[in-house]
Design an enzyme around this catalytic site. Sequence first.
Site, PDB file in Angstrom:
ATOM      1  N   LYS A 180      -6.007   5.267 -10.712  1.00  0.00           N
ATOM      2  CA  LYS A 180      -4.679   5.076 -10.113  1.00  0.00           C
ATOM      3  C   LYS A 180      -4.536   3.621  -9.677  1.00  0.00           C
ATOM      4  CE  LYS A 180      -2.538   4.958  -6.262  1.00  0.00           C
ATOM      5  NZ  LYS A 180      -1.484   4.024  -6.624  1.00  0.00           N
ATOM      6  N   GLU A 255     -14.367  -0.636  -0.826  1.00  0.00           N
ATOM      7  CA  GLU A 255     -14.210  -2.105  -0.887  1.00  0.00           C
ATOM      8  C   GLU A 255     -12.946  -2.435  -0.120  1.00  0.00           C
ATOM      9  OE1 GLU A 255     -16.079  -4.426  -2.042  1.00  0.00           O
ATOM     10  OE2 GLU A 255     -17.599  -3.177  -2.979  1.00  0.00           O
ATOM     11  N   CYS A 289      -9.336 -10.657  -1.271  1.00  0.00           N
ATOM     12  CA  CYS A 289     -10.092 -10.043  -0.182  1.00  0.00           C
ATOM     13  C   CYS A 289     -11.200 -10.971   0.300  1.00  0.00           C
ATOM     14  CB  CYS A 289     -10.689  -8.728  -0.666  1.00  0.00           C
ATOM     15  SG  CYS A 289     -11.627  -8.919  -2.187  1.00  0.00           S
ATOM     16  N   GLU A 387      -6.401  -9.749   9.138  1.00  0.00           N
ATOM     17  CA  GLU A 387      -6.283 -10.202   7.742  1.00  0.00           C
ATOM     18  C   GLU A 387      -4.807 -10.495   7.428  1.00  0.00           C
ATOM     19  OE1 GLU A 387      -6.744  -7.257   4.581  1.00  0.00           O
ATOM     20  OE2 GLU A 387      -7.990  -8.672   3.453  1.00  0.00           O
TER      21      GLU A 387
HETATM   22  P1  NAD Z   1      -3.665  -0.606  -0.020  1.00  0.00           P
HETATM   23  O1  NAD Z   1      -4.751  -0.071   0.826  1.00  0.00           O
HETATM   24  O2  NAD Z   1      -2.289  -0.591   0.510  1.00  0.00           O
HETATM   25  O3  NAD Z   1      -3.631   0.174  -1.428  1.00  0.00           O
HETATM   26  C1  NAD Z   1      -4.771   0.253  -2.264  1.00  0.00           C
HETATM   27  C2  NAD Z   1      -4.600   1.438  -3.198  1.00  0.00           C
HETATM   28  O4  NAD Z   1      -4.642   2.636  -2.428  1.00  0.00           O
HETATM   29  C3  NAD Z   1      -3.272   1.458  -3.954  1.00  0.00           C
HETATM   30  O5  NAD Z   1      -3.462   1.934  -5.248  1.00  0.00           O
HETATM   31  C4  NAD Z   1      -2.458   2.448  -3.140  1.00  0.00           C
HETATM   32  O6  NAD Z   1      -1.420   3.060  -3.867  1.00  0.00           O
HETATM   33  C5  NAD Z   1      -3.539   3.443  -2.760  1.00  0.00           C
HETATM   34  N1  NAD Z   1      -3.212   4.305  -1.620  1.00  0.00           N
HETATM   35  C6  NAD Z   1      -2.396   4.046  -0.574  1.00  0.00           C
HETATM   36  N2  NAD Z   1      -2.332   5.122   0.244  1.00  0.00           N
HETATM   37  C7  NAD Z   1      -3.140   6.071  -0.292  1.00  0.00           C
HETATM   38  C8  NAD Z   1      -3.498   7.392   0.079  1.00  0.00           C
HETATM   39  N3  NAD Z   1      -3.004   7.973   1.176  1.00  0.00           N
HETATM   40  N4  NAD Z   1      -4.368   8.081  -0.698  1.00  0.00           N
HETATM   41  C9  NAD Z   1      -4.893   7.509  -1.806  1.00  0.00           C
HETATM   42  N5  NAD Z   1      -4.568   6.269  -2.230  1.00  0.00           N
HETATM   43  C10 NAD Z   1      -3.706   5.545  -1.476  1.00  0.00           C
HETATM   44  O7  NAD Z   1      -4.114  -2.094  -0.416  1.00  0.00           O
HETATM   45  P2  NAD Z   1      -3.270  -3.210  -1.189  1.00  0.00           P
HETATM   46  O8  NAD Z   1      -2.188  -3.706  -0.281  1.00  0.00           O
HETATM   47  O9  NAD Z   1      -2.922  -2.755  -2.560  1.00  0.00           O
HETATM   48  O10 NAD Z   1      -4.401  -4.333  -1.395  1.00  0.00           O
HETATM   49  C11 NAD Z   1      -4.716  -5.301  -0.430  1.00  0.00           C
HETATM   50  C12 NAD Z   1      -5.907  -4.903   0.393  1.00  0.00           C
HETATM   51  O11 NAD Z   1      -7.004  -4.616  -0.448  1.00  0.00           O
HETATM   52  C13 NAD Z   1      -6.368  -6.021   1.304  1.00  0.00           C
HETATM   53  O12 NAD Z   1      -6.745  -5.491   2.547  1.00  0.00           O
HETATM   54  C14 NAD Z   1      -7.576  -6.588   0.584  1.00  0.00           C
HETATM   55  O13 NAD Z   1      -8.493  -7.258   1.394  1.00  0.00           O
HETATM   56  C15 NAD Z   1      -8.158  -5.362  -0.024  1.00  0.00           C
HETATM   57  N6  NAD Z   1      -9.000  -5.693  -1.161  1.00  0.00           N
HETATM   58  C16 NAD Z   1     -10.358  -5.525  -1.040  1.00  0.00           C
HETATM   59  C17 NAD Z   1     -11.191  -5.893  -2.090  1.00  0.00           C
HETATM   60  C18 NAD Z   1     -12.680  -5.753  -1.996  1.00  0.00           C
HETATM   61  O14 NAD Z   1     -13.354  -5.896  -2.992  1.00  0.00           O
HETATM   62  N7  NAD Z   1     -13.232  -5.463  -0.820  1.00  0.00           N
HETATM   63  C19 NAD Z   1     -10.643  -6.413  -3.268  1.00  0.00           C
HETATM   64  C20 NAD Z   1      -9.257  -6.554  -3.351  1.00  0.00           C
HETATM   65  C21 NAD Z   1      -8.435  -6.185  -2.298  1.00  0.00           C
END
Ligand code: NAD
Length: 484
Positions: A180, A255, A289, A387
């Site tokens: 997803k 992550e 990130c 962040e």
């Molecule tokens: P997000 O947490 O809003 O969404 C991530 C994913 O989770 C998306 O596909 C979203 O649709 C899904 N999601 C949201 N609610 C959900 C639920 N209730 N159940 C299941 N899935 C759900 O994050 P974002 O805004 O897309 O990305 C940015 C964040 O990701 C930042 O905090 C960044 O630091 C982090 N990030 C971490 C890494 C790492 O390797 N640690 C890498 C890239 C981004």
Amino acid sequence: MTTFEIEPGRLFIGGRWHDAADGARGEVVDPSRGTVLTTVAEAGPADVDAAVRAARETFDAGQWSGLSGRERGRVLHRVAELIRENAEDLAELESLDVGKPITLCRAVDITNAANDYEHYAALAHSLDGATRDTPLNALAYTRREPLGVVAAITPYNFPLILAGTKLAPALAAGNTVVHKPAEETPLSALYMARLLQEAGVPDGVVNVVTGTGPVTGEALLRHPGVDKVAFTGSTTVGRHVAGVAGQALRPVTMELGGNAAHLVFEDADLEKAVGAVIKAFVFNTGQFCMAGPRLLVARKVYATLLGILAEAVPGVPVGDPRKPETVVGPMAGERHLRKVEEYVDLARQEGGRIVCGGERLDLDGGYYYKPTVIADLPNDSRAVQEEIFGPVLTVQPFDSEDEAVALANSTPYGLASGVQTGSLARAHRVADRLQAGIVWINDWAMLDPAVPFGGVKDSGFGREYGPEALASYTKVKSVVVSLD
Ligand code: NAD
């Protein structure tokens, strides 16, 4: 300009393209113009169920899990080749969808995605067990087996790479996957579904369900047919995902967010350090990130470094991601732009001094924000502790190595960190004390599939990349054969 048509996206389930059962669709926006690029199907619980069933049936039938590692590796090598053969299309697609500079897409996103598959193709046939010496009168050995159906949930900022960091090791180990992607940037996942099929990945091994987190993500997360959840995203959503998976006793990889400190000591090569400092906070428009948005500088060189940044940062080329000279594109969505604005306003209220930037860039209706440097913030201000996830750098002085380490470790996050120093001894000493999954010395964002990364504290747990990630998509079985 695009040289290919972007077709309206559909769900990829069991090797076929489907509309959502209830016909739901979501818009995908071009962040450099604020206009709708295309639409994609939004999977509901029935579609997610169909995807998990397809993945389960394929796993149980052994069309992929039953192949030798070498055979799977051969197919994954072909995936890497196809990514390279289609590099220009993929780069354009990723640039349009995420607003990433095309030069960055070519050099980083496409290259790394191909490298991911190549790396795990090579490791696929190194998956073996061990024989164990035991006082039992028995031959005892271990086997590494795939887990089954992996739910891969990925964020918006590096769609292609972060899908690869999960799919490549999960597939190499023999699992099947339901992916997803983020609702804002789903296009490269759909493109990859086609490439994976063309490479010879059997139907049903990789399934892609586009849609929102609360509907599609939630249905996938809660599906009883899922054997592992591999999640990359924010700490807030990660906490929820880990909780649900914990109740179901499913293994997870988390992550999550980051807020890395970048330490510049007085013995650093300042000219070189400045390049790393700027790269660390503007790379991918700060939507990284492992960005380095917290700059900690030895007081002896603090004023000098701030002066250099005040001159250099406004010269970083911000603009149309399609232009090859662009280094910083728009934020990937309007909500991300608003969040950056709110944090910079907050920083002003918290006593921060805007050294440069601090405002939107009005261009073509896109979601642009000027790279921004903020000094004089207290360490407990929210703009330092939280962040921001945009092209914003806060700068703080320190008086000793101990203080630098304490400031670096003072946030709840622990994903990455960096040190600029001319002293080898200091580099190792400080790296040892930093609470982070990866520490870079005298550069930033040196990433490669051979080198694991991941979080500590609120940045999560588990590792991507390296043999560590491959192992996390397997379970160990011991076999003990009586010799009596
Ligand atoms: P997000 O947490 O809003 O969404 C991530 C994913 O989770 C998306 O596909 C979203 O649709 C899904 N999601 C949201 N609610 C959900 C639920 N209730 N159940 C299941 N899935 C759900 O994050 P974002 O805004 O897309 O990305 C940015 C964040 O990701 C930042 O905090 C960044 O630091 C982090 N990030 C971490 C890494 C790492 O390797 N640690 C890498 C890239 C981004």
